[in-house]
Design an enzyme around this catalytic site. Structure first.
Site, PDB file in Angstrom:
ATOM      1  N   ASP B   6      67.316  87.669  40.587  1.00 53.42           N
ATOM      2  CA  ASP B   6      68.240  88.756  40.294  1.00 53.42           C
ATOM      3  C   ASP B   6      68.203  89.082  38.802  1.00 53.42           C
ATOM      4  O   ASP B   6      68.014  88.191  37.977  1.00 53.42           O
ATOM      5  CB  ASP B   6      69.653  88.320  40.705  1.00 53.42           C
ATOM      6  CG  ASP B   6      70.546  89.522  40.968  1.00 53.42           C
ATOM      7  OD1 ASP B   6      70.027  90.658  40.891  1.00 53.42           O
ATOM      8  OD2 ASP B   6      71.729  89.309  41.246  1.00 53.42           O
ATOM      9  N   GLY B   9      66.618  94.636  36.888  1.00 55.79           N
ATOM     10  CA  GLY B   9      67.077  95.968  36.463  1.00 55.79           C
ATOM     11  C   GLY B   9      67.889  95.880  35.181  1.00 55.79           C
ATOM     12  O   GLY B   9      67.684  96.662  34.248  1.00 55.79           O
ATOM     13  N   HIS B  23      60.824  94.710  36.806  1.00 54.36           N
ATOM     14  CA  HIS B  23      60.058  94.073  37.884  1.00 54.36           C
ATOM     15  C   HIS B  23      58.729  93.558  37.359  1.00 54.36           C
ATOM     16  O   HIS B  23      58.273  92.489  37.748  1.00 54.36           O
ATOM     17  CB  HIS B  23      59.820  95.076  39.019  1.00 54.36           C
ATOM     18  CG  HIS B  23      61.095  95.563  39.631  1.00 54.36           C
ATOM     19  ND1 HIS B  23      62.069  94.707  40.068  1.00 54.36           N
ATOM     20  CD2 HIS B  23      61.570  96.817  39.860  1.00 54.36           C
ATOM     21  CE1 HIS B  23      63.091  95.400  40.548  1.00 54.36           C
ATOM     22  NE2 HIS B  23      62.812  96.689  40.426  1.00 54.36           N
ATOM     23  N   THR B  52      66.371  93.265  53.217  1.00 56.81           N
ATOM     24  CA  THR B  52      66.387  94.420  54.116  1.00 56.81           C
ATOM     25  C   THR B  52      67.243  95.544  53.526  1.00 56.81           C
ATOM     26  O   THR B  52      67.036  96.711  53.839  1.00 56.81           O
ATOM     27  CB  THR B  52      66.956  94.025  55.490  1.00 56.81           C
ATOM     28  OG1 THR B  52      68.111  93.215  55.285  1.00 56.81           O
ATOM     29  CG2 THR B  52      65.951  93.236  56.291  1.00 56.81           C
ATOM     30  N   GLU B  53      68.195  95.159  52.659  1.00 49.38           N
ATOM     31  CA  GLU B  53      69.049  96.184  52.044  1.00 49.38           C
ATOM     32  C   GLU B  53      68.343  96.888  50.892  1.00 49.38           C
ATOM     33  O   GLU B  53      68.724  98.000  50.503  1.00 49.38           O
ATOM     34  CB  GLU B  53      70.351  95.554  51.522  1.00 49.38           C
ATOM     35  CG  GLU B  53      71.310  95.088  52.611  1.00 49.38           C
ATOM     36  CD  GLU B  53      70.875  93.778  53.255  1.00 49.38           C
ATOM     37  OE1 GLU B  53      70.075  93.048  52.636  1.00 49.38           O
ATOM     38  OE2 GLU B  53      71.321  93.495  54.381  1.00 49.38           O
ATOM     39  N   ASN B  54      67.319  96.245  50.333  1.00 52.58           N
ATOM     40  CA  ASN B  54      66.645  96.845  49.179  1.00 52.58           C
ATOM     41  C   ASN B  54      65.926  98.144  49.509  1.00 52.58           C
ATOM     42  O   ASN B  54      65.558  98.897  48.611  1.00 52.58           O
ATOM     43  CB  ASN B  54      65.629  95.863  48.572  1.00 52.58           C
ATOM     44  CG  ASN B  54      66.307  94.723  47.841  1.00 52.58           C
ATOM     45  OD1 ASN B  54      65.792  93.630  47.747  1.00 52.58           O
ATOM     46  ND2 ASN B  54      67.519  94.978  47.332  1.00 52.58           N
ATOM     47  N   TRP B  55      65.752  98.410  50.812  1.00 51.28           N
ATOM     48  CA  TRP B  55      65.110  99.676  51.192  1.00 51.28           C
ATOM     49  C   TRP B  55      65.948 100.859  50.753  1.00 51.28           C
ATOM     50  O   TRP B  55      65.448 101.971  50.649  1.00 51.28           O
ATOM     51  CB  TRP B  55      64.898  99.748  52.701  1.00 51.28           C
ATOM     52  CG  TRP B  55      63.843  98.810  53.218  1.00 51.28           C
ATOM     53  CD1 TRP B  55      64.047  97.692  53.950  1.00 51.28           C
ATOM     54  CD2 TRP B  55      62.426  98.915  53.043  1.00 51.28           C
ATOM     55  NE1 TRP B  55      62.865  97.077  54.243  1.00 51.28           N
ATOM     56  CE2 TRP B  55      61.841  97.806  53.706  1.00 51.28           C
ATOM     57  CE3 TRP B  55      61.585  99.821  52.394  1.00 51.28           C
ATOM     58  CZ2 TRP B  55      60.469  97.593  53.730  1.00 51.28           C
ATOM     59  CZ3 TRP B  55      60.218  99.601  52.427  1.00 51.28           C
ATOM     60  CH2 TRP B  55      59.673  98.503  53.084  1.00 51.28           C
ATOM     61  N   ARG B  57      67.148 101.400  47.928  1.00 45.49           N
ATOM     62  CA  ARG B  57      66.892 101.793  46.536  1.00 45.49           C
ATOM     63  C   ARG B  57      66.081 103.077  46.501  1.00 45.49           C
ATOM     64  O   ARG B  57      65.459 103.456  47.483  1.00 45.49           O
ATOM     65  CB  ARG B  57      66.126 100.679  45.829  1.00 45.49           C
ATOM     66  CG  ARG B  57      66.974  99.437  45.719  1.00 45.49           C
ATOM     67  CD  ARG B  57      66.334  98.485  44.764  1.00 45.49           C
ATOM     68  NE  ARG B  57      67.193  97.311  44.607  1.00 45.49           N
ATOM     69  CZ  ARG B  57      66.831  96.233  43.914  1.00 45.49           C
ATOM     70  NH1 ARG B  57      65.653  96.201  43.330  1.00 45.49           N
ATOM     71  NH2 ARG B  57      67.649  95.224  43.807  1.00 45.49           N
ATOM     72  N   ARG B 171      70.575  81.326  41.650  1.00 44.84           N
ATOM     73  CA  ARG B 171      70.635  82.774  41.570  1.00 44.84           C
ATOM     74  C   ARG B 171      70.815  83.144  40.109  1.00 44.84           C
ATOM     75  O   ARG B 171      71.828  82.815  39.503  1.00 44.84           O
ATOM     76  CB  ARG B 171      71.779  83.328  42.407  1.00 44.84           C
ATOM     77  CG  ARG B 171      71.865  84.836  42.269  1.00 44.84           C
ATOM     78  CD  ARG B 171      72.667  85.508  43.339  1.00 44.84           C
ATOM     79  NE  ARG B 171      72.453  86.961  43.229  1.00 44.84           N
ATOM     80  CZ  ARG B 171      72.562  87.799  44.233  1.00 44.84           C
ATOM     81  NH1 ARG B 171      72.881  87.354  45.425  1.00 44.84           N
ATOM     82  NH2 ARG B 171      72.364  89.081  44.048  1.00 44.84           N
ATOM     83  N   GLU B 190      73.607  73.596  47.614  1.00 50.03           N
ATOM     84  CA  GLU B 190      74.311  73.698  46.334  1.00 50.03           C
ATOM     85  C   GLU B 190      73.845  74.985  45.661  1.00 50.03           C
ATOM     86  O   GLU B 190      72.675  75.349  45.756  1.00 50.03           O
ATOM     87  CB  GLU B 190      73.936  72.502  45.448  1.00 50.03           C
ATOM     88  CG  GLU B 190      74.321  71.163  46.036  1.00 50.03           C
ATOM     89  CD  GLU B 190      75.819  70.914  45.925  1.00 50.03           C
ATOM     90  OE1 GLU B 190      76.414  71.361  44.929  1.00 50.03           O
ATOM     91  OE2 GLU B 190      76.391  70.285  46.844  1.00 50.03           O
TER      92      GLU B 190
END
Lengths: 490, 233
Positions: B6, B9, B23, B52-55, B57, B171, B190
């Site tokens: 993450d 951007g 990127h 799957t949510e990145n589509w 963008r 993350r 963890e």
């Protein structure tokens, strides 16, 4: 052509003579590893296929065009069982063949009925095998002695007797056999479609045996050379009256070529004993790369390397500046058309029809060596699936499913009847009925051990996972499952 | 263990660069982390590359990402193979994925499939819920009776069922969300949320996270602190 004279019990060869006619000492066994059989079997099959009833049955039901290597192996295994020393094995194999043949009946393209149980037809199949064996020796310049011929004939009659219960439809003696043979050749045989397919299409399009799938160019080059040659050699070796009747070509030099081929192959008898063994060769040809046979492992290790090398080369080749995305799909899945041709259309006629699914059931039943009633259960499940497919996919109502009809309607494929097939297949594979397929049961079906990702944590394959994988193969069109070598490879 | 990559951007925005350059900068981190994990003896590493949510963008960014991933895969394929790393791609089901990229994924999986070193799972076009739904579907299709379903048999229907539970998820960029990542496998994981953005994340950060993880007291819902720090991530 029923031969009534042979009601005489001394000639039927059923009970008393069986034991001594089969087994290692027989004339058939002396022949079994003879490489000339390769030519003789092709010739015999052409003569079989020229019989209108057999031709019709072959065209409708046989998978030999699309899956010749699998078919060849099944035939050799069956002959071995039938001519082997064990009477119980022979009895089971005969029962299996009878059940199999009982399912092969219908009408051919000219609306003439065919029936694989017709005793006249079966007698002719045995007759062609016997005659091709005798002729192959003659053509290669080493004719059999008269008593060897008589013994071979007795063995083949006994074979027919085990299948049919008696051998009434084959004349009792060799002397009476030849007029019978000539009569059938001159009066019954025709230029059938099945015969033309064997002579002119089979070897031109012969798919590579599974082990050589990695070398398509080499295979195609060899085939382009050898294919037509086999056709010419076989035509030249057929009986003259039949060539005339069927209108087969006479090429200059074909006779010489044919005789040289037989002679050359016959020279293999000077090779050391045990170097050429038919069952070993056939096993190798039908071996699928995934199997854990050591030979397959060697070859498939090689193949995997080539595959990996191919992948590496593709990956490290510099990309063209802006690639216009070719039609290359993901290698893990195949297109509907591809799946249709590789798996569903077992008979290779371009349509999905009951014989295609019956061929799958036949192959599975053969692998698992099923007896009744399991075999019928499996066939029934496939029949149910066929009705489901027909109802869902046959949009133009011609009773069969074309590749296009299939491709259009693919997503709706995994219906209840297909799940039923998976479940029945699981039941018959799970021979000890503990609701798990263990390593041995798995091997019986796939001729390979578990893969790293197949078995659950306790080293068995559960019903759920089994059914899932079967459906993934049949509907998801997933590649590289263990079903590929079973149903898709040649 | 796993990393949610993450902050690309934001990294670019802080430098007033287009998002795409974030990127681009991430590539170095990916290779660095793979190498660090291998050195630290990690056997299973998962990287969350594309959800799957990145589509959703902007399509220009998606296109760029697809091209970038393809280039990265091709550039490092030989190296990954030479290092004995087995690469797999989790997800990769959407028809929007360019066929050429899908073929490269398949090629890389073929090439490295027999490697016995670290297993690198790249979650690309991945959604944790989708995997669970897929497993449920496959159970239902398989006609498994309700009583026969337990956690283990359910997990066997997930994609790549041999993947063990994730012990540690890192993350980056300080965001504290799961974002639909390997939901089933992270049940007892963890989590670490280092504030550093992914393009700035380097091997030392990685080792630091590992060390911090080893200090943690993992109880898996129990009270006895006996599983403390013994397990290798």
């Amino acid at each position: 052509m029923t031969d009534t004279r042979s009601n005489d019990p001394g000639n039927t060869g059923t009970e008393a003579g069986v034991g001594e006619l089969f087994g290692d000492g027989g004339q058939f066994h002396a022949f079994f590893n003879d490489p000339r059989w390769a030519l003789a079997i092709i010739r015999g099959t052409v003569l079989e296929a020229a019989h209108p009833q057999i031709g019709g049955a072959l065209i409708d039901n046989s998978t030999f065009v699309t899956h010749p290597w699998r078919r060849l192996r099944n035939t050799v295994v069956s002959l071995q069982r039938m001519f082997g020393p064990d009477d119980e094995v022979r009895r089971r194999e005969a029962a299996r063949l009878n059940r199999l043949h009982a399912r092969l009946r219908g009408t051919d393209a000219h609306d003439r009925p065919y029936d694989a149980m017709d005793p006249e037809v079966r007698a002719w199949v045995v007759a062609t095998l016997f005659e091709s064996g005798v002729t192959m020796c003659r053509l290669s310049g080493q004719p059999l002695e008269q008593d060897a011929i008589e013994r071979l004939y007795a063995e083949f009659r006994a074979y027919l007797a085990v299948l049919d219960g008696d051998a009434r439809h084959l004349p009792p003696t060799v002397q009476e056999f030849w007029p019978y043979y000539d009569r059938v050749v001159e009066e019954r045989l025709e230029n059938t479609e099945a015969m033309r397919v064997i002579l002119y299409r089979l070897f031109d399009h012969l798919p590579a045996p599974p082990l050589l799938h990695g070398l398509p160019t080499l295979w195609a080059a060899g085939r382009a050379l050898v294919g037509p040659l086999i056709g010419v050699i076989t035509v030249a070796s057929l009986p003259e009256p039949f060539r005339r009747r069927a209108g087969l070509p006479e090429l200059p030099g074909a006779q010489t070529l044919m005789q040289s081929a037989y002679l050359a192959v016959g020279l293999a008898r000077f090779l050391p004993d045990g170097l050429l063994r038919t069952d070993a060769v056939v096993d190798l040809l039908s071996l699928s790369p995934g199997s854990d046979d050591p030979r397959a492992r060697t070859v498939s290790a090689l193949r995997d390397r080539m595959k990996r090398a191919g992948a590496l080369i593709r990956l490290i080749t510099p990309l063209p500046p802006e690639e216009p995305d070719p039609d290359a799909g993901s290698a893990a899945r195949r297109s509907a058309e591809e799946f249709f041709a590789a798996v569903l259309d077992q008979t290779g006629d371009g349509y999905l029809d009951w014989p295609d699914l019956a061929a799958m059931a036949r192959e599975l039943a053969g692998r698992l060596d099923l007896d009744e009633p399991e075999e019928t259960r499996l066939y029934d499940a496939f029949a149910g699936w066929w009705r489901e497919l027909q109802a869902a996919l046959d949009t133009d109502g011609d009773g069969r499913v074309s590749a296009r009809e299939y491709a259009v309607a693919v997503p709706s494929l995994a219906g209840p009847a297909l799940i039923r097939v998976a479940e029945v297949l699981f039941d018959v594979t799970d021979t000890d009925g503990d609701q798990r397929v263990d390593a041995d049961e798995y091997r019986a079906l796939f001729r390979a051990g578990f893969r790293r990702d197949t078995a659950g944590a306790d080293g068995t394959y559960t019903r759920g996972a089994f059914v899932r994988d079967f459906l993934a193969f049949m509907s998801g069109r997933e590649r590289s499952t263990p079903y590929d070598p079973l149903l898709a490879d040649a | 263990m796993a990393c949610v990559m993450d902050g690309n951007g934001r990294w670019a925005a802080r430098r007033s660069l287009p998002r795409t350059s974030g990127h681009l900068a991430a590539e170095t981190t990916v290779i660095d982390v793979i190498e660090a994990a291998r050195t630290a003896g990690v056997e299973w590493l998962s990287l969350y590359a594309f959800s799957t949510e990145n589509w959703q963008r902007p399509s220009a960014e998606v296109d760029f990402l697809m091209r970038l991933v393809r280039r990265v895969v091709r550039k490092h394929a030989a190296l990954l193979h030479a290092r004995g790393i087995r690469c797999r791609f989790l997800g990769v089901a959407d028809p929007r994925i360019p066929p050429a990229l899908a073929r490269d994924f398949a090629d890389l999986m073929t090439l490295t499939g027999e490697n016995r070193g670290m297993t690198l799972t790249v979650a690309f076009d991945h959604g944790g819920r989708r995997d669970i739904v897929a497993a449920a579907r496959s159970l239902i299709r398989g006609g498994v009776p309700a009583e026969a379903v337990d956690e283990r048999s359910f997990a066997a229907h997930l994609p790549f069922p041999d993947t063990p539970d994730v012990d540690l998820v890192i993350r980056t960029s300080g965001e504290q969300r799961i974002s639909n990542f390997m939901l089933w496998q992270v049940a007892y994981a963890e989590w670490m949320f280092p504030p550093v953005l992914w393009p700035d994340f380097r091997a030392p950060h990685f080792v630091e996270c590992l060390r911090a993880y080893q200090q943690r007291d993992r109880r898996f819902g129990g009270v006895a602190p006996d599983a403390n720090g013994e397990r290798r991530p």
